[in-house]
Write a protein that holds these residues in place. Structure first.
Motif, PDB file in Angstrom:
ATOM      1  N   ARG A   1       0.819  -1.202   0.000  1.00 53.39           N
ATOM      2  CA  ARG A   1       0.000   0.000   0.000  1.00 53.39           C
ATOM      3  C   ARG A   1       0.858   1.259   0.000  1.00 53.39           C
ATOM      4  O   ARG A   1       0.378   2.331  -0.326  1.00 53.39           O
ATOM      5  N   ASP A   2       2.126   1.121   0.359  1.00 55.52           N
ATOM      6  CA  ASP A   2       3.017   2.280   0.427  1.00 55.52           C
ATOM      7  C   ASP A   2       3.260   2.909  -0.934  1.00 55.52           C
ATOM      8  O   ASP A   2       3.551   4.088  -1.026  1.00 55.52           O
TER       9      ASP A   2
ATOM     10  N   ALA B   1       2.655   8.390  -2.652  1.00 55.97           N
ATOM     11  CA  ALA B   1       3.185   9.507  -3.446  1.00 55.97           C
ATOM     12  C   ALA B   1       2.209   9.959  -4.542  1.00 55.97           C
ATOM     13  O   ALA B   1       1.942  11.162  -4.659  1.00 55.97           O
ATOM     14  N   PRO B   2       1.652   9.058  -5.325  1.00 57.31           N
ATOM     15  CA  PRO B   2       0.688   9.518  -6.337  1.00 57.31           C
ATOM     16  C   PRO B   2      -0.564  10.153  -5.733  1.00 57.31           C
ATOM     17  O   PRO B   2      -1.105  11.110  -6.291  1.00 57.31           O
TER      18      PRO B   2
ATOM     19  N   ALA C   1       7.781  10.958   2.060  1.00 60.08           N
ATOM     20  CA  ALA C   1       6.820  10.561   3.095  1.00 60.08           C
ATOM     21  C   ALA C   1       6.588   9.054   3.071  1.00 60.08           C
ATOM     22  O   ALA C   1       6.491   8.413   4.133  1.00 60.08           O
ATOM     23  N   ALA C   2       6.507   8.459   1.900  1.00 66.89           N
ATOM     24  CA  ALA C   2       6.281   7.015   1.796  1.00 66.89           C
ATOM     25  C   ALA C   2       7.460   6.234   2.382  1.00 66.89           C
ATOM     26  O   ALA C   2       7.258   5.218   3.068  1.00 66.89           O
ATOM     27  N   ARG C   3       8.671   6.694   2.141  1.00 63.65           N
ATOM     28  CA  ARG C   3       9.839   6.012   2.710  1.00 63.65           C
ATOM     29  C   ARG C   3       9.854   6.110   4.224  1.00 63.65           C
ATOM     30  O   ARG C   3      10.179   5.140   4.916  1.00 63.65           O
TER      31      ARG C   3
ATOM     32  N   THR D   1       6.763   1.743   9.934  1.00 61.85           N
ATOM     33  CA  THR D   1       5.937   0.547  10.043  1.00 61.85           C
ATOM     34  C   THR D   1       6.781  -0.721  10.064  1.00 61.85           C
ATOM     35  O   THR D   1       6.432  -1.686  10.738  1.00 61.85           O
ATOM     36  N   ALA D   2       7.896  -0.721   9.368  1.00 60.84           N
ATOM     37  CA  ALA D   2       8.781  -1.896   9.388  1.00 60.84           C
ATOM     38  C   ALA D   2       9.423  -2.047  10.760  1.00 60.84           C
ATOM     39  O   ALA D   2       9.596  -3.162  11.249  1.00 60.84           O
TER      40      ALA D   2
END
Length: 86
Positions: free
Chosen positions: A2-3, A7-8, A50-52, A58-59
């Motif tokens: 879902r990550d 960005a999009p 932001a996604a990274r 979460t990891a």
């Protein structure tokens, strides 16, 4: 998985806000497209960052901490000691 949609999604929301802003304020078509392109590129980059960050956080939460959980070897030793005491 879902990550990859973060960005999009951020980019498209920023693009929609920019387009609405341009229409409301009566910005010239060419100038509006230039702004839209700049906003889309900028917010795509920010979305990737932001996604990274979200992926790392979460990891780290999902990774089990070996110091807090019982080690399988410890459980075997405890059960063997319990069997020896019987």
């Amino acid at each position: 998985m879902r990550d990859r949609y973060i960005a999009p999604a951020i980019m498209l929301i920023a693009g929609a806000v920019t387009s609405i802003f341009n229409i409301i304020n009566g910005i010239d078509f060419l100038k509006g497209l230039e702004r839209l392109l700049l906003v889309l590129i900028l917010f795509y980059i920010l979305g990737r960052i932001a996604a990274r960050i979200i992926k790392k956080v979460t990891a780290a939460e999902q990774k089990p901490d070996s110091t807090e959980e019982n080690n399988p070897r410890e459980e075997e030793v405890i059960t063997e000691e319990a069997e020896d005491n019987e």
